[in-house]
Write a protein that holds these residues in place. Structure first.
Motif, PDB file in Angstrom:
ATOM      1  N   GLU A   3     -10.988   5.595  -5.690  1.00 57.81           N
ATOM      2  CA  GLU A   3      -9.941   4.918  -4.940  1.00 57.81           C
ATOM      3  C   GLU A   3      -8.788   5.886  -4.694  1.00 57.81           C
ATOM      4  N   ILE A   5      -5.162   4.851  -4.350  1.00 56.75           N
ATOM      5  CA  ILE A   5      -4.193   3.760  -4.330  1.00 56.75           C
ATOM      6  C   ILE A   5      -2.799   4.334  -4.112  1.00 56.75           C
ATOM      7  N   ASP A  66       0.384   0.390  -1.149  1.00 56.59           N
ATOM      8  CA  ASP A  66      -0.590  -0.580  -1.653  1.00 56.59           C
ATOM      9  C   ASP A  66       0.001  -1.430  -2.776  1.00 56.59           C
ATOM     10  N   VAL A  67       0.736  -0.800  -3.695  1.00 55.45           N
ATOM     11  CA  VAL A  67       1.375  -1.525  -4.798  1.00 55.45           C
ATOM     12  C   VAL A  67       2.747  -0.923  -5.049  1.00 55.45           C
ATOM     13  N   ASN A  90       2.366  -6.064  -2.670  1.00 57.44           N
ATOM     14  CA  ASN A  90       1.777  -6.318  -3.982  1.00 57.44           C
ATOM     15  C   ASN A  90       2.675  -5.632  -4.994  1.00 57.44           C
ATOM     16  N   ARG A 291      -3.385  -0.768 -10.625  1.00 56.05           N
ATOM     17  CA  ARG A 291      -4.780  -0.633 -10.204  1.00 56.05           C
ATOM     18  C   ARG A 291      -5.435  -2.017 -10.129  1.00 56.05           C
ATOM     19  N   HIS A 294      -4.140  -4.052  -7.126  1.00 53.93           N
ATOM     20  CA  HIS A 294      -4.737  -3.592  -5.872  1.00 53.93           C
ATOM     21  C   HIS A 294      -6.130  -4.198  -5.705  1.00 53.93           C
ATOM     22  N   ASN A 297      -5.970  -8.137  -5.191  1.00 52.17           N
ATOM     23  CA  ASN A 297      -5.559  -8.516  -3.850  1.00 52.17           C
ATOM     24  C   ASN A 297      -6.696  -8.339  -2.858  1.00 52.17           C
TER      25      ASN A 297
END
Length: 328
Positions: A3, A5, A66-67, A90, A291, A294, A297
């Protein structure tokens, strides 16, 4: 799992700097920005190439993050920032005023849910990891009692609350566990102990010029949720003493469940932490939780969440196959 992120940080105090360090230990993440209420040119990130923005920039950057990890204080920052930012991103935060967590959750949940966001609230090591161990101990030993001891160490949340008191120029607070109470619990006894009997609170405070020491002391020892009801000592010191003697941020504690599986068989479960840096360890928990947020969601699991809603495997960078093969 490969990933990438995209993480951003809101607030660049001790916790925010800890998050920077933690992201560097997680190759599936990258830091895309630090957002601060201070002027960007006053912020010195861990790596010079990390972009720094004013907090007001956040609404324009929703497609870049993303977060968002919220690193403000629980007393004044998060109650306002949590609901506001959960409408846009998020989020993960470390809201740690235990008595107000249900109220805070109720404020964040509808906002996050309405905007298809996932907001993990009140995580870290307590609330967070200690919360998991309290629930686990109670589930496994229903005939028993749970005890949580904090310290010996410096509390970020209580220190932040001290610094918000009128007349305080700087301050730290140490939580001291009662050793005799720990010994009783580890021996399998079930003493009736309140949090106030299990801990003492010691404050070291630098006064602002002209501040009245007794007014400040009274404001501290009567502060609800933080010091009211505890054996609290307030020491007034100089700024030089604060800088010289109180910069280390060690902390830790224990969750102990003492119970019986049959009338004559006592079992004791213990989980403990000994932390060289409270903010860096808390930040490491927040980053692992980012993590999970992410992934949750992406699965459509929106709204406010707590650590009880997070499957343990989602915290790990390993795939489910790796977890089964290597750690199970």
């Amino acid at each position: 799992m490969n990933e990438n992120i995209r993480i951003a940080i809101a607030g660049h105090g001790n916790l925010g700097r800890g998050v920077e360090a933690a992201i560097g230990n997680n190759p599936d993440m990258r830091l895309v920005g630090v957002y601060s209420r201070r002027a960007p040119d006053q912020i010195k990130p861990r790596h010079a190439e990390t972009p720094v923005y004013a907090m007001e920039q956040l609404p324009e950057d929703t497609d870049k993050i993303d977060v968002l990890i919220l690193c403000g204080g629980s007393k004044e920052d998060l109650p306002r920032q949590g609901p506001e930012l959960a409408a846009l991103f998020n989020t993960v935060d470390s809201f740690d005023t235990h008595a107000r967590i249900p109220e805070y959750f109720a404020e964040v949940d509808p906002v996050a849910r309405a905007n298809n966001r996932t907001a993990l609230v009140a995580t870290g090591w307590d609330p967070g990891l200690f919360s998991l161990n309290r629930a686990l101990g109670e589930a496994l030993l229903p005939d028993g009692a749970t005890y949580t001891f904090w310290g010996d160490g410096l509390s970020q949340g209580h220190s932040d609350a001290l610094r918000r008191v009128a007349g305080v120029a700087g301050a730290v607070q140490y939580t001291r566990p009662a050793q005799e109470a720990i010994s009783q619990v580890l021996a399998g006894e079930r003493p009736e102990l309140t949090a106030q009997k299990m801990h003492k609170r010691e404050c070291f405070v630098v006064l602002e010029d002209g501040a009245d020491a007794e007014e400040v002391r009274t404001a501290i020892v009567t502060m609800p949720h933080y010091f009211d009801g505890y054996d609290t000592t307030v020491n007034f010191i100089s700024a030089e003493e604060l800088a010289r003697d109180h910069q280390a941020m060690v902390h830790g504690g224990f969750v102990i469940r003492s119970g019986n599986t049959s009338p004559d068989t006592t079992q004791v479960m213990e989980y403990g932490l000994k932390l060289g840096s409270n903010p860096e360890f808390t930040a490491s928990v927040l980053v692992a939780c980012a993590r999970a947020v992410h992934r949750m969601n992406a699965l459509g699991q929106v709204g406010a969440k707590t650590i009880y809603d997070v499957p343990l495997g989602l915290l790990s960078r390993r795939s489910p196959e790796e977890l089964r093969a290597q750690l199970l």
